[in-house]
Design a protein around this motif. Structure first.
Motif, PDB file in Angstrom:
ATOM      1  N   SER A 112       0.772  -1.076  -0.026  1.00 14.07           N
ATOM      2  CA  SER A 112      -0.123  -0.119  -0.047  1.00 14.07           C
ATOM      3  C   SER A 112       0.620   1.136   0.080  1.00 14.07           C
ATOM      4  CB  SER A 112      -0.931  -0.009   1.364  1.00 14.07           C
ATOM      5  OG  SER A 112      -1.464   1.263   1.462  1.00 14.07           O
ATOM      6  N   LEU A 137       0.392   3.650   1.517  1.00 15.21           N
ATOM      7  CA  LEU A 137       0.076   4.273   2.872  1.00 15.21           C
ATOM      8  C   LEU A 137       1.841   4.197   3.642  1.00 15.21           C
ATOM      9  CD1 LEU A 137      -3.050   3.011   4.335  1.00 15.21           C
ATOM     10  CD2 LEU A 137      -2.663   5.215   3.360  1.00 15.21           C
ATOM     11  N   LEU A 173      -1.885  13.123   5.231  1.00 14.56           N
ATOM     12  CA  LEU A 173      -2.774  12.347   4.586  1.00 14.56           C
ATOM     13  C   LEU A 173      -3.848  13.460   3.855  1.00 14.56           C
ATOM     14  CD1 LEU A 173      -3.359   9.524   7.133  1.00 14.56           C
ATOM     15  CD2 LEU A 173      -2.100   9.543   4.961  1.00 14.56           C
ATOM     16  N   ILE A 181      -3.436   8.643  -2.402  1.00 12.60           N
ATOM     17  CA  ILE A 181      -4.014   7.473  -1.586  1.00 12.60           C
ATOM     18  C   ILE A 181      -5.238   7.152  -1.475  1.00 12.60           C
ATOM     19  CG2 ILE A 181      -2.147   7.752  -0.164  1.00 12.60           C
ATOM     20  CD1 ILE A 181      -4.169   9.025   1.944  1.00 12.60           C
ATOM     21  N   VAL A 216      -7.258   3.870   0.938  1.00 15.85           N
ATOM     22  CA  VAL A 216      -8.195   4.237   2.261  1.00 15.85           C
ATOM     23  C   VAL A 216      -9.681   3.808   1.972  1.00 15.85           C
ATOM     24  CG1 VAL A 216      -6.319   5.755   3.147  1.00 15.85           C
ATOM     25  CG2 VAL A 216      -8.557   6.746   1.670  1.00 15.85           C
ATOM     26  N   TYR A 248      -5.451   4.438   7.872  1.00 13.21           N
ATOM     27  CA  TYR A 248      -3.731   4.728   7.994  1.00 13.21           C
ATOM     28  C   TYR A 248      -3.389   3.819   9.270  1.00 13.21           C
ATOM     29  CZ  TYR A 248       0.543   7.010   8.557  1.00 13.21           C
ATOM     30  OH  TYR A 248       1.987   7.159   8.399  1.00 13.21           O
TER      31      TYR A 248
END
Length: 376
Positions: free
Chosen positions: A133, A135, A143, A163, A167, A176
């Motif tokens: 990911s 992340l 974020l 992202i 998510v 996250y």
């Protein structure tokens, strides 16, 4: 004791209320199936911000580690306030994400504390399983885009473009936070625990897993201290012809050289030569370079195949012959015929092999001189 059949299927999402579940659990298949599960716990120094140090070790009926769990109590800030995140996370015996469970009455929430819907839990489950990911590349304060407001909220503000696909919508911080717990220090401790308790029996189960991540993890963790049983060797050799190139490579590399010192063992490995991929053939030839004495039968078979092999395979065979100083008259004759090969790479490799022989007869010297003259 309850069976672990539930570990191999998704649990149906059960909701007793319109907005939030009274009980929720989602799992991926475990590394191996167990008849029953017994829970023990170990005190681990996780060195993170989660407020407990208990790692639950779930063992099968034989006492082998089967999977792991950790109860997570941490704050997730939403709309300027923080709500306690209360959830249990699960890992397989190899450290792969296995699933999560919410205590009865607990729920995950999004914007303005709106409870997750079934599709949100399914999406979260999928996202947590992704070890690659994006992340991983962000700090939590990155974020959401900055605004003119003094406070920026990770749920109500727009999510940064990079992202959005990683998510749950309107649950950026929750996704996250959980992803970094799943793939962070706890995962490392899980792997460390398995490595410290990696018996022959457990390694066999890991190498028999239908999941390639598990198999490759097991192959990577084979060491010089591994106790080789016939069953474990059988499973290792069965992976030589895997369609997964990484698995096949690791399996060949993991075969103990001591075992291959016996001619029968070399022949066992070489029996896969014509059954596997070109890539794995090269790995087999490289592995055979490590033995003290190469089987004469393998030498003869490889020599006879030289005229039909491609360039990289010819190169590997000749390097194998050189490593074992296999300069017989029969080999010399076959390799000399390659000097006239249409593939100039193969012809050059044949020349280099013959030119490096400790002794060369007059006929071969003339052939080599003729080949050199064509190069000039």
């Amino acid at each position: 004791m309850p069976t672990t059949r539930y570990l191999f299927f998704f649990f149906i999402l059960i909701f007793f209320a319109a907005k939030s579940p009274d009980w929720m659990e989602l799992r991926y298949p475990a590394t191996y199936e167990a008849e029953q599960i017994n829970k023990t716990f170990e005190l681990i120094e996780f060195n993170d911000t989660i407020g407990n140090d208990s790692l639950f070790v779930l063992r099968n009926e034989d006492g082998l580690p089967h999977s792991y769990a950790r109860n997570i109590l941490t704050g997730v800030c939403i709309d300027g306030t923080c709500r306690l995140l209360n959830i249990s996370l699960y890992w397989t015996v190899t450290g792969r994400y296995l699933g999560f469970r919410l205590p009865e009455g607990e729920f995950l929430s999004k914007t303005e504390h709106e409870p997750f819907q079934p599709k949100d839990y399914q999406q979260l489950h999928h996202l947590l399983a992704d070890p690659f990911s994006r992340l991983a590349n962000y700090q939590i304060e990155e974020l959401v885009p900055k605004t003119d407001e003094e406070e920026v909220d990770g749920v109500t503000s727009a999510t940064i473009t990079g992202i959005k696909d990683f998510v749950v919508e309107n649950a950026v911080y929750t996704t996250y936070t959980l992803w970094h717990i799943v793939h962070g220090l706890t995962q490392q401790q899980v792997e460390n625990y398995t490595q410290q308790h990696l018996s022959t029996e457990l390694l066999l189960k890991i190498l028999s897993s239908p999941d390639q991540y598990d198999v490759q993890w097991g192959l990577k963790n084979i060491t010089g201290k591994t106790v080789w049983t016939p069953a474990l060797l059988d499973q290792l050799f069965s992976l030589v012809t895997s369609n997964n190139l990484t698995t096949a490579k690791q399996a060949i590399d993991a075969i103990p050289v001591d075992y291959l010192e016996e001619e029968a063992s070399q022949l066992r490995l070489f029996s896969y030569f014509d059954q596997t991929t070109h890539f794995s053939r090269l790995r087999i030839l490289n592995k055979l370079k490590q033995v003290a004495i190469l089987s004469p039968s393998i030498e003869a078979q490889l020599a006879s195949q030289l005229p039909t092999l491609n360039g990289s395979a010819v190169k590997a065979v000749l390097e194998l012959f050189s490593a074992h100083q296999l300069y017989s008259a029969q080999n010399e004759k076959i390799v000399a015929s390659l000097l006239e090969h249409d593939n100039r790479f193969i012809a050059r490799k044949a020349f280099q092999f013959l030119d490096n022989q400790p002794e060369t007869n007059k006929k071969l010297k003339r052939q080599l001189k003729k080949f050199e003259s064509r190069l000039n």
